[in-house]
Design a protein around this motif. Structure first.
Motif, PDB file in Angstrom:
ATOM      1  N   SER A 248       2.183   2.440   7.807  1.00 15.23           N
ATOM      2  CA  SER A 248       1.722   3.150   6.710  1.00 15.23           C
ATOM      3  C   SER A 248       1.129   4.504   6.918  1.00 15.23           C
ATOM      4  O   SER A 248       1.108   5.120   5.919  1.00 15.23           O
ATOM      5  N   TYR A 249       0.787   4.662   8.173  1.00 17.56           N
ATOM      6  CA  TYR A 249       0.346   6.198   8.420  1.00 17.56           C
ATOM      7  C   TYR A 249       1.600   7.206   8.383  1.00 17.56           C
ATOM      8  O   TYR A 249       1.458   8.390   7.798  1.00 17.56           O
ATOM      9  N   SER A 277      -6.038   5.338   2.827  1.00 20.27           N
ATOM     10  CA  SER A 277      -5.371   4.178   3.656  1.00 20.27           C
ATOM     11  C   SER A 277      -5.339   4.977   5.318  1.00 20.27           C
ATOM     12  O   SER A 277      -5.360   4.165   6.085  1.00 20.27           O
ATOM     13  N   ASP A 278      -5.169   6.244   5.177  1.00 21.36           N
ATOM     14  CA  ASP A 278      -4.869   6.860   6.391  1.00 21.36           C
ATOM     15  C   ASP A 278      -6.155   6.647   7.599  1.00 21.36           C
ATOM     16  O   ASP A 278      -6.092   6.488   8.648  1.00 21.36           O
ATOM     17  N   SER A 312      -7.069  -6.156  12.371  1.00 20.46           N
ATOM     18  CA  SER A 312      -6.058  -6.639  11.456  1.00 20.46           C
ATOM     19  C   SER A 312      -6.435  -6.478   9.812  1.00 20.46           C
ATOM     20  O   SER A 312      -5.611  -6.086   9.379  1.00 20.46           O
ATOM     21  N   ALA A 313      -7.644  -6.610   9.687  1.00 17.87           N
ATOM     22  CA  ALA A 313      -8.081  -6.416   8.534  1.00 17.87           C
ATOM     23  C   ALA A 313      -8.020  -5.064   7.981  1.00 17.87           C
ATOM     24  O   ALA A 313      -7.684  -4.756   7.029  1.00 17.87           O
ATOM     25  N   PHE A 314      -8.300  -4.027   8.695  1.00 18.26           N
ATOM     26  CA  PHE A 314      -8.355  -2.473   8.667  1.00 18.26           C
ATOM     27  C   PHE A 314      -6.867  -2.193   8.459  1.00 18.26           C
ATOM     28  O   PHE A 314      -6.692  -1.409   7.417  1.00 18.26           O
ATOM     29  N   ALA A 315      -6.059  -2.426   9.236  1.00 24.10           N
ATOM     30  CA  ALA A 315      -4.748  -2.338   9.132  1.00 24.10           C
ATOM     31  C   ALA A 315      -4.076  -2.727   7.739  1.00 24.10           C
ATOM     32  O   ALA A 315      -3.242  -2.188   6.943  1.00 24.10           O
ATOM     33  N   ALA A 322      -0.877   1.585   1.075  1.00 29.77           N
ATOM     34  CA  ALA A 322       0.414   2.636   1.282  1.00 29.77           C
ATOM     35  C   ALA A 322       1.545   1.999   1.516  1.00 29.77           C
ATOM     36  O   ALA A 322       2.405   2.668   0.943  1.00 29.77           O
ATOM     37  N   GLY A 323       1.762   0.854   2.200  1.00 29.99           N
ATOM     38  CA  GLY A 323       3.132   0.118   2.401  1.00 29.99           C
ATOM     39  C   GLY A 323       3.380   0.395   3.652  1.00 29.99           C
ATOM     40  O   GLY A 323       2.871   1.052   4.603  1.00 29.99           O
ATOM     41  N   VAL A 324       4.503  -0.204   4.054  1.00 22.04           N
ATOM     42  CA  VAL A 324       5.086  -0.071   5.658  1.00 22.04           C
ATOM     43  C   VAL A 324       6.668   0.388   5.392  1.00 22.04           C
ATOM     44  O   VAL A 324       7.096   0.479   4.002  1.00 22.04           O
ATOM     45  N   HIS A 325       7.626   0.551   6.238  1.00 20.06           N
ATOM     46  CA  HIS A 325       8.832   0.799   5.842  1.00 20.06           C
ATOM     47  C   HIS A 325       9.900   0.263   6.840  1.00 20.06           C
ATOM     48  O   HIS A 325       9.978  -1.102   7.005  1.00 20.06           O
TER      49      HIS A 325
END
Length: 591
Positions: A248-249, A277-278, A312-315, A322-325
């Protein structure tokens, strides 16, 4: 480098646009047709999460919550293993104390399938419940989300709400019952998201349902539940947190996402990295770096396990907006095409590659590739995970993060690469085929992206200590694996051309210290039981920065004008708030 950066951007943009991209993290919540756009890229982002409550022993409040909701008939979902463990007992005690009428469904499948979803849905329809409680990991929570949805829409066909193109991807227009999620693992963040994923067995792919409507009403984060997790479940769950935070970052920023919607209802929930999100992604990464190893190695380390539960909740908040890839996009065929692999500590009767493991195995290759977009963010992540980047060159960011991840995984005895979980070179075409629907929306680009994905999957074939297969060097042996600047540049260009991902030597002038196998310095690391020893243990960098290069290392969040740095300072200023609350209260909530 410019051409390479453009290629990486294209791949990630296709990942975000694909109709069937990463099913648990990549779909839009608003499943309505896209309208004409205002511009080429977006200019705004928004945040949405479930309410969460955190505190040791806070599970005891569930009975009161259900009373407050006026619930008269509750469905309690879990799996057969958890049904005998303290987390479920704590919920049962609270339900009994407050006189809550309930029925328990404990037939949830670890890594659910379409059929296991249908079984749970049938139970929910018959029960006519007015509230749901899910106690377990992502599999349990996702199954309960699906059961709640289809029980509220009993005339719908199963594929109506499943993401297109496998399903119809219809928007959810019915009102669901309240759902309280009680996570017992520290990885998926499912208590914060509106996604439910499953294996679609007929096509051997993972897909899912994505809608804000299926988000839990409340997430109960009770760190006491983590004490019953076995070592490998803690590890694999933690790897999911690690990749949620990293992906996400390093996702494309929200203001590079296209097209820009003409109506905010068309804006996807997973909209690219953004200043808010960052903050959550970086804080989760700091927690992983500090506590994951402790949480794995000592089951009684409540501080470490409690912090990983929060991470886990923070991420989840970070990637949920933001999403992931690519790590996640590539993980689904790894899980879906599993042959005979059964992981340690998982009491299951079927072959299984845990989600966190399937995600983290490709992470070194992925981040070596994606660093071309925001190298400073990759360097910052490497530093958080323990790398010394004081003399690092910005162009080597991806390789440095990749080596840092290999060291991290080596330390945690991770199965090394696809071969360790039963795949061979012959399986790579099938893995690529399974990944293409996640990342490619335009058919004519399939061949080009397939070539790149084949390189990413093949990276394991050339990996070992120091980048080579063969015996591990003796403990304390340091070897210089220097390549000159021209060769380093060539390696980077080959990566972009789909010819090579990780060069046979790492980045220029790295000093590599590889740790030997305990008890046998010359033991062959290519044997089946020693795949984990292929992870290189890189502890020292002596990369020289060219004059003035310090200015090219703005480790404050890429090109988002320093805002993440400001927000991180605000977060650090108040990060001990929960400790202050702890003096008078055992829990806190966020909504």
């Amino acid at each position: 480098m410019a051409a390479g950066r453009a290629r990486a951007v294209r791949l990630l943009r296709q990942l975000e646009r694909a109709a069937c991209r990463c099913p648990s993290h990549g779909h839009t919540y608003s499943q309505v047709p896209e309208q004409p756009t205002l511009g080429s890229t977006d200019y705004a982002f928004e945040m949405a999460i479930s309410n969460i409550r955190y505190g040791e022993g806070v599970t005891k409040e569930i009975g009161m919550d259900l009373q407050n909701l006026g619930a008269r008939r509750v469905c309690l979902m879990t799996d057969k293993n958890l049904s005998k463990l303290p987390p479920v007992n704590a919920v049962l005690n609270s339900l009994a104390k407050y006189g809550i009428n309930f029925q328990m469904y404990d037939n949830v499948r670890v890594e659910p399938t379409d059929q296991s979803f249908l079984d749970a849905i049938q139970f929910a329809k018959k029960g006519e419940f007015d509230a749901y409680v899910a106690v377990g990991g992502g599999s349990v929570i996702d199954t309960c989300k699906a059961a709640n949805l289809y029980a509220a829409s009993p005339t719908s066909e199963f594929l109506d709400y499943v993401n297109a193109p496998i399903g119809k991807g219809k928007p959810v227009a019915v009102a669901l019952k309240p759902l309280i999620a009680v996570p017992t693992t520290s990885g998926t963040g499912s208590e914060t998201t509106g996604v439910a994923i499953f294996d679609f067995k007929e096509l051997k792919v993972k897909t899912g349902i994505a809608s804000r409507a299926i988000k839990p009403t409340l997430g109960i984060i009770d760190p006491l539940h983590t004490l019953s997790m076995p070592e490998r479940i803690v590890a694999n769950s933690g790897f999911d947190v690690l990749c949620h935070a990293l992906e996400s970052y390093t996702a494309l920023p929200y203001n590079m996402r296209s097209p820009c919607p003409s109506n905010p209802i068309n804006r996807p929930a997973y909209q690219g990295s953004n200043p808010i999100s960052d903050v959550w992604a970086l804080h989760a990464l700091h927690i992983v770096a500090k506590y994951l190893k402790r949480a794995i190695r000592n089951p009684e380390d409540l501080e470490a396990r409690a912090n990983m539960h929060l991470a886990s909740a923070f991420a989840g908040i970070g990637f949920g907006n933001a999403g992931v890839h690519l790590c996640h996009g590539m993980s689904y065929p790894i899980s879906g095409l599993v042959k005979t692999y059964k992981p340690k500590d998982y009491n299951v009767d079927h072959s299984l590659v845990p989600h966190g493991l399937s995600v983290v195995l490709t992470s070194p290759a992925v981040f070596a590739f994606t660093a071309q977009i925001h190298p400073e963010r990759h360097l910052e992540a490497a530093e958080i995970l323990g790398a010394d980047i004081r003399t690092a060159r910005i162009k080597d960011a991806g390789f440095i993060l990749a080596d840092t991840l290999r060291k991290f995984l080596f330390d945690l005895n991770v199965d090394d690469g696809l071969a360790a979980i039963g795949y061979s070179k012959a399986d790579i075409p099938a893995l690529v085929k399974g990944t293409l629907p996640q990342v490619v929306a335009i058919p004519e680009r399939h061949a080009r992206q397939a070539e790149l994905l084949q390189v990413l999957y093949s990276e394991d074939e050339a990996r070992g200590p120091g980048g080579q297969r063969g015996p591990c060097p003796a403990k304390g042996t340091a070897r210089h694996v220097g390549i000159n600047e021209q060769e380093s540049s060539k390696s980077c260009n080959h990566l972009l051309d789909g010819k090579s991902l990780i060069p046979s030597s790492p980045v220029a002038h790295i000093t590599v210290k590889a740790v030997a196998v305990r008890g046998s310095p010359t033991r062959d690391c290519t044997s089946k039981e020693d795949h984990r020893h292929h992870w290189r243990k890189t502890t020292e960098y002596d990369l020289a920065l060219p004059p003035g290069a310090e200015a090219s290392l703005p480790l404050t969040g890429g090109n988002l004008c320093g805002t993440p740095s400001l927000l991180r300072k605000m977060w650090m200023k108040h990060k001990k708030k929960s400790e202050y609350l702890g003096a008078t209260n055992s829990a806190f909530e966020a909504d």
